[in-house]
Design a protein around this motif. Sequence first.
Motif, PDB file in Angstrom:
ATOM      1  N   MET A   1       0.813  -1.210   0.000  1.00 29.90           N
ATOM      2  CA  MET A   1       0.000   0.000   0.000  1.00 29.90           C
ATOM      3  C   MET A   1       0.849   1.264   0.000  1.00 29.90           C
ATOM      4  SD  MET A   1      -2.950  -1.189   2.687  1.00 29.90           S
ATOM      5  CE  MET A   1      -3.704   0.432   2.769  1.00 29.90           C
ATOM      6  N   GLY A   2       2.171   1.114   0.150  1.00 27.57           N
ATOM      7  CA  GLY A   2       3.048   2.273   0.076  1.00 27.57           C
ATOM      8  C   GLY A   2       3.512   2.830   1.401  1.00 27.57           C
ATOM      9  N   TYR A   3       3.117   2.231   2.528  1.00 22.45           N
ATOM     10  CA  TYR A   3       3.568   2.720   3.820  1.00 22.45           C
ATOM     11  C   TYR A   3       5.064   2.468   3.983  1.00 22.45           C
ATOM     12  CZ  TYR A   3      -1.149   3.598   5.610  1.00 22.45           C
ATOM     13  OH  TYR A   3      -2.400   4.090   5.811  1.00 22.45           O
ATOM     14  N   THR A   4       5.763   3.469   4.552  1.00 17.82           N
ATOM     15  CA  THR A   4       7.218   3.346   4.693  1.00 17.82           C
ATOM     16  C   THR A   4       7.665   3.248   6.145  1.00 17.82           C
ATOM     17  OG1 THR A   4       7.448   5.769   4.719  1.00 17.82           O
ATOM     18  CG2 THR A   4       7.577   4.658   2.578  1.00 17.82           C
ATOM     19  N   GLY A   5       6.857   3.703   7.086  1.00 17.48           N
ATOM     20  CA  GLY A   5       7.269   3.690   8.482  1.00 17.48           C
ATOM     21  C   GLY A   5       7.173   2.311   9.099  1.00 17.48           C
ATOM     22  N   ALA A   6       7.722   2.187  10.293  1.00 15.82           N
ATOM     23  CA  ALA A   6       7.663   0.914  11.005  1.00 15.82           C
ATOM     24  C   ALA A   6       6.243   0.652  11.483  1.00 15.82           C
ATOM     25  CB  ALA A   6       8.619   0.935  12.190  1.00 15.82           C
ATOM     26  N   LEU A   7       5.773  -0.566  11.292  1.00 12.31           N
ATOM     27  CA  LEU A   7       4.446  -0.932  11.781  1.00 12.31           C
ATOM     28  C   LEU A   7       4.419  -1.010  13.302  1.00 12.31           C
ATOM     29  CD1 LEU A   7       2.890  -3.657   9.441  1.00 12.31           C
ATOM     30  CD2 LEU A   7       1.886  -1.496  10.136  1.00 12.31           C
ATOM     31  N   MET A   8       5.465  -1.525  13.890  1.00 11.02           N
ATOM     32  CA  MET A   8       5.510  -1.660  15.336  1.00 11.02           C
ATOM     33  C   MET A   8       5.432  -0.282  15.984  1.00 11.02           C
ATOM     34  SD  MET A   8       5.534  -4.068  17.551  1.00 11.02           S
ATOM     35  CE  MET A   8       6.315  -5.484  16.782  1.00 11.02           C
ATOM     36  N   GLY A   9       4.426  -0.095  16.826  1.00 11.28           N
ATOM     37  CA  GLY A   9       4.241   1.190  17.483  1.00 11.28           C
ATOM     38  C   GLY A   9       3.399   2.182  16.717  1.00 11.28           C
ATOM     39  N   MET A  10       2.938   1.836  15.514  1.00  4.12           N
ATOM     40  CA  MET A  10       2.129   2.755  14.712  1.00  4.12           C
ATOM     41  C   MET A  10       0.737   2.892  15.319  1.00  4.12           C
ATOM     42  SD  MET A  10       1.216   2.571  10.619  1.00  4.12           S
ATOM     43  CE  MET A  10       2.920   2.834  10.123  1.00  4.12           C
ATOM     44  N   PRO A  11       0.177   4.113  15.352  1.00  2.69           N
ATOM     45  CA  PRO A  11      -1.194   4.285  15.879  1.00  2.69           C
ATOM     46  C   PRO A  11      -2.209   3.600  14.982  1.00  2.69           C
ATOM     47  CG  PRO A  11      -0.027   6.384  15.767  1.00  2.69           C
ATOM     48  CD  PRO A  11       0.810   5.390  15.025  1.00  2.69           C
ATOM     49  N   ALA A  12      -3.247   3.062  15.593  1.00  2.53           N
ATOM     50  CA  ALA A  12      -4.284   2.375  14.829  1.00  2.53           C
ATOM     51  C   ALA A  12      -4.964   3.303  13.829  1.00  2.53           C
ATOM     52  CB  ALA A  12      -5.321   1.782  15.779  1.00  2.53           C
TER      53      ALA A  12
END
Length: 455
Positions: free
Chosen positions: A187-198
């Motif tokens: 989907m193009g997300y680049t940041g870390a998933l761990m710790g990402m806000p819902a």
Amino acid sequence: MISATRLLCQKYTDLTDAEIAHIESYNQLIPALANAERADVFVDCRTSSGRSAIVVCEAKPQTVPSNYHSTILGMLIQWRDEPAVDRSFRLGVPTVGVRAVSMPEDRRIVQSVEPIFWEERLIGVLIYERPAVAVEALVSPEEQETEENDLDWAAVSRYVDDAVLFLDEKDLVCGFNPAAEALYRGMGYTGALMGMPASNIQPSTLEECDGERHESSMVNRVLQYRTVPVPSGKAKTALIIHDMTGQRKLEQELAFQRTALRELRHRTKNNLQMIANLTRSRSYEADDPAAVQTALLDTANRLLSLTATLDGIVQVSLEKVSLLQVLEQIRKYTLQTLMTPAKSISIRVCGEDAQVSADCATSVALVVNELVQNALKYAFPTGTVGTIGIELHSGRPICKITVWDNGVGFQKEKTRPGGMGLELAATIVREKLTGEWSVESGPTGTRVSFDFLEQ
């Protein structure tokens, strides 16, 4: 003096004066934001049609190189090119760290988008764009292993095809399976998933685990969300995401097939009516056998100009055709049906391509065909060498076509044989294409131009 922002908003959006004034105020703010964030900063507003957005404010950073060599103020943005902008407009929430492509440089960038509200109405979005850099891993194997030791779901979630993300008491991601990583990278997300806000990974924060499926559409994905409670361990909630994109695409294709025959029948009826009108306007030419032959050839070429919009080579999608390819097909058919050895006339097609609907292309094809036929008949006396040009200018969203020749020209104020066909072509431009029409003619040739909305 009226600002460019206000002019663009008045022309392309349905914003009120108060809303436009609020958008204008961002022109004072975004230069400082661009320098502080070391990013290109823009404000986009949705167009009145809802099918695109338009850039109404822009600021380039002075602290780092910009992603753009020139201004993009006033550029229309298609949703498929900027999924983060599409998501924030659809859902009214911030979207952080999504890959996109800068237009028109075609550079890979990362976007973060904040919605702009005025009296609880979403009126625009504030966009930060930075160059795409090497993406860090979502989480290191060591971190993933540590988290898995604290959660009961790890052994199972690895073998689940759906994306599974686990949220803690603060609604932050505290774990995920490989399918979730693959989905969000896609989907193009680049940041870390761990710790990402819902709030950055689902349409909206679900306050309770109802177990029901909730579907949401983005530019490149159709996702079905479901939340279920986790009875023990570090996580409070499991967010299960099923990618419905392939299934929905198949359903759309089936729906297209079901309506194709109805659309084809309707389009064929309209096209035949236009051909009948064009043929009727030339009925006076049937006074002698030669005129009859000419009229039949003209009608044949008009029919061929319609078939140009149905040729497989011009189709670029289920709904769009290549207008430049349609014009090239008209050139080919004209040379095949109307040119004789006695005529030393060349026909050229050039310009920037535009993708338009088949209905739009059909009207354009009829007009261009009529203009080329007129040039062949009247611009060059027997034996004269000459050139006819067909030029396409795609301004997005306004297209312009010019048909010119270097023939003998004519006096516009005097009627002549064929004038009725030219008038009918002008009528198609005004009524079918909702465009403007202009004619220039003199001893060095004739230029006929018309514009229309790229649709």
